[in-house]
Design a protein around this motif. Structure first.
Motif, PDB file in Angstrom:
ATOM      1  N   MET A   1       0.864  -1.252  -0.180  1.00  0.00           N
ATOM      2  CA  MET A   1      -0.359   0.323  -0.249  1.00  0.00           C
ATOM      3  C   MET A   1       1.138   0.977   0.099  1.00  0.00           C
ATOM      4  N   SER A   2       0.445   2.240  -0.900  1.00  0.00           N
ATOM      5  CA  SER A   2       0.787   3.515  -0.669  1.00  0.00           C
ATOM      6  C   SER A   2      -0.048   4.620  -0.545  1.00  0.00           C
ATOM      7  N   VAL A   3       0.980   5.387  -0.094  1.00  0.00           N
ATOM      8  CA  VAL A   3      -0.006   6.477   0.365  1.00  0.00           C
ATOM      9  C   VAL A   3       0.249   7.307  -1.441  1.00  0.00           C
ATOM     10  N   ARG A   4      -0.918   7.684  -1.666  1.00  0.00           N
ATOM     11  CA  ARG A   4      -1.155   8.761  -2.871  1.00  0.00           C
ATOM     12  C   ARG A   4      -1.339  10.328  -2.672  1.00  0.00           C
ATOM     13  N   GLY A   5      -1.598  10.590  -3.555  1.00  0.00           N
ATOM     14  CA  GLY A   5      -2.147  12.422  -3.273  1.00  0.00           C
ATOM     15  C   GLY A   5      -2.936  12.275  -4.125  1.00  0.00           C
ATOM     16  N   ILE A   6      -4.239  12.997  -4.278  1.00  0.00           N
ATOM     17  CA  ILE A   6      -5.115  12.854  -4.830  1.00  0.00           C
ATOM     18  C   ILE A   6      -6.528  13.783  -4.994  1.00  0.00           C
ATOM     19  N   ARG A   7      -6.249  14.787  -6.046  1.00  0.00           N
ATOM     20  CA  ARG A   7      -6.621  15.937  -6.296  1.00  0.00           C
ATOM     21  C   ARG A   7      -7.759  16.525  -6.549  1.00  0.00           C
ATOM     22  N   GLY A   8      -7.992  17.778  -5.918  1.00  0.00           N
ATOM     23  CA  GLY A   8      -9.927  17.838  -6.281  1.00  0.00           C
ATOM     24  C   GLY A   8     -10.055  18.912  -6.370  1.00  0.00           C
ATOM     25  N   ALA A   9     -11.039  20.236  -6.994  1.00  0.00           N
ATOM     26  CA  ALA A   9     -11.129  20.796  -7.152  1.00  0.00           C
ATOM     27  C   ALA A   9     -12.655  21.362  -8.104  1.00  0.00           C
ATOM     28  N   THR A  10     -13.838  22.439  -7.096  1.00  0.00           N
ATOM     29  CA  THR A  10     -14.804  22.486  -7.436  1.00  0.00           C
ATOM     30  C   THR A  10     -14.364  24.644  -7.346  1.00  0.00           C
ATOM     31  N   THR A  11     -15.442  25.043  -8.413  1.00  0.00           N
ATOM     32  CA  THR A  11     -15.796  26.466  -7.483  1.00  0.00           C
ATOM     33  C   THR A  11     -17.792  26.598  -6.759  1.00  0.00           C
ATOM     34  N   VAL A  12     -17.380  27.879  -6.990  1.00  0.00           N
ATOM     35  CA  VAL A  12     -18.658  27.967  -6.369  1.00  0.00           C
ATOM     36  C   VAL A  12     -19.551  29.342  -7.091  1.00  0.00           C
ATOM     37  N   GLU A  13     -20.555  29.485  -7.217  1.00  0.00           N
ATOM     38  CA  GLU A  13     -21.057  31.141  -8.049  1.00  0.00           C
ATOM     39  C   GLU A  13     -21.520  32.236  -6.823  1.00  0.00           C
ATOM     40  N   LYS A  14     -21.435  31.303  -4.971  1.00  0.00           N
ATOM     41  CA  LYS A  14     -21.335  33.267  -4.887  1.00  0.00           C
ATOM     42  C   LYS A  14     -20.784  32.663  -2.939  1.00  0.00           C
ATOM     43  N   ASP A  15     -20.083  33.605  -2.045  1.00  0.00           N
ATOM     44  CA  ASP A  15     -19.505  33.462  -1.150  1.00  0.00           C
ATOM     45  C   ASP A  15     -20.525  33.223  -0.293  1.00  0.00           C
ATOM     46  N   GLU A  16     -21.192  31.837   0.048  1.00  0.00           N
ATOM     47  CA  GLU A  16     -22.240  31.413   0.896  1.00  0.00           C
ATOM     48  C   GLU A  16     -21.749  30.692   1.274  1.00  0.00           C
ATOM     49  N   ALA A  17     -22.141  29.969   2.736  1.00  0.00           N
ATOM     50  CA  ALA A  17     -21.601  28.965   3.463  1.00  0.00           C
ATOM     51  C   ALA A  17     -21.923  28.092   3.199  1.00  0.00           C
ATOM     52  N   GLN A  18     -23.692  28.197   3.001  1.00  0.00           N
ATOM     53  CA  GLN A  18     -24.358  26.584   2.294  1.00  0.00           C
ATOM     54  C   GLN A  18     -23.972  26.360   0.871  1.00  0.00           C
ATOM     55  N   MET A  92      -6.649  18.552  -1.786  1.00  0.00           N
ATOM     56  CA  MET A  92      -5.511  17.071  -1.557  1.00  0.00           C
ATOM     57  C   MET A  92      -5.645  16.612  -0.517  1.00  0.00           C
ATOM     58  N   MET A  93      -6.059  14.941  -1.212  1.00  0.00           N
ATOM     59  CA  MET A  93      -6.391  14.163  -0.225  1.00  0.00           C
ATOM     60  C   MET A  93      -4.828  13.215   0.281  1.00  0.00           C
ATOM     61  N   ASN A  94      -4.292  12.885   1.294  1.00  0.00           N
ATOM     62  CA  ASN A  94      -2.611  12.040   0.976  1.00  0.00           C
ATOM     63  C   ASN A  94      -3.812  10.311   1.052  1.00  0.00           C
ATOM     64  N   VAL A  95      -4.118   9.432   1.024  1.00  0.00           N
ATOM     65  CA  VAL A  95      -4.955   8.497   1.172  1.00  0.00           C
ATOM     66  C   VAL A  95      -3.710   7.236   0.656  1.00  0.00           C
ATOM     67  N   ASN A  96      -4.191   6.459   1.954  1.00  0.00           N
ATOM     68  CA  ASN A  96      -3.160   5.126   1.538  1.00  0.00           C
ATOM     69  C   ASN A  96      -4.205   3.589   0.644  1.00  0.00           C
ATOM     70  N   ILE A  97      -3.409   4.038  -0.486  1.00  0.00           N
ATOM     71  CA  ILE A  97      -4.295   3.204  -1.691  1.00  0.00           C
ATOM     72  C   ILE A  97      -2.837   2.774  -2.237  1.00  0.00           C
ATOM     73  N   GLU A  98      -3.816   1.372  -2.587  1.00  0.00           N
ATOM     74  CA  GLU A  98      -2.882   0.007  -3.788  1.00  0.00           C
ATOM     75  C   GLU A  98      -3.174   0.556  -5.274  1.00  0.00           C
ATOM     76  N   THR A  99      -3.747   1.447  -5.575  1.00  0.00           N
ATOM     77  CA  THR A  99      -3.440   2.035  -7.180  1.00  0.00           C
ATOM     78  C   THR A  99      -2.650   2.931  -7.747  1.00  0.00           C
ATOM     79  N   LYS A 100      -1.553   2.457  -8.830  1.00  0.00           N
ATOM     80  CA  LYS A 100      -0.239   3.145  -9.109  1.00  0.00           C
ATOM     81  C   LYS A 100      -0.736   4.582  -8.989  1.00  0.00           C
ATOM     82  N   GLN A 101      -0.082   5.924  -9.264  1.00  0.00           N
ATOM     83  CA  GLN A 101      -0.188   6.987  -9.019  1.00  0.00           C
ATOM     84  C   GLN A 101      -0.528   7.689 -10.850  1.00  0.00           C
TER      85      GLN A 101
END
Length: 121
Positions: A1-18, A92-101
């Motif tokens: 098992m290796s630690v892999r970095g998994i990236r993600g990103a999103t945007t919001v239309e308004k700076d509102e908590a919900q 950025m998630m650091n995940v213990n996973i078998e998946t190749k980079q």
């Protein structure tokens, strides 16, 4: 098992908590589903936002997901580069996973798909 970095990103239309909390939850759940890992596999998560996203801590959304309470999460701001994408939440998630980079699927949603079109599958 290796630690892999998994990236993600999103945007919001308004700076509102919900909206911030909903977008963050949707992003991390898709990251986990697509890459087939459980919260127990996560070593840590770093969430950054552009400086115009400040109505809520995105980490709250992650800790509120059932089974994710004990996942270590930290929030910070992105560097405010002139001309960069606005209202963006990055993960950025650091995940213990078998998946190749090379087989990790990084998730980009909403306007954030423009950040890394080379990683879209």
């Amino acid at each position: 098992m290796s630690v892999r970095g998994i990236r993600g990103a999103t945007t919001v239309e308004k700076d509102e908590a919900q909206e911030i909390l909903k977008a963050t939850e949707e992003l991390v759940l898709e990251m986990a589903k697509v890459n087939r890992f459980d919260p127990e596999d996560i070593a840590s998560v770093i969430v950054s936002t552009t400086v115009d996203v400040k109505a809520a801590f995105p980490a709250k959304a992650i800790r509120s997901i059932e089974g994710w309470t004990y996942v270590p999460v930290m929030c910070t701001h992105e560097i405010d580069v002139p001309g960069s994408m606005r209202k963006c939440i990055r993960v950025m998630m650091n995940v213990n996973i078998e998946t190749k980079q090379s087989d990790i699927q990084h998730i980009y949603q909403n306007h954030a798909v423009q950040l890394r079109p080379d990683l879209q599958k």
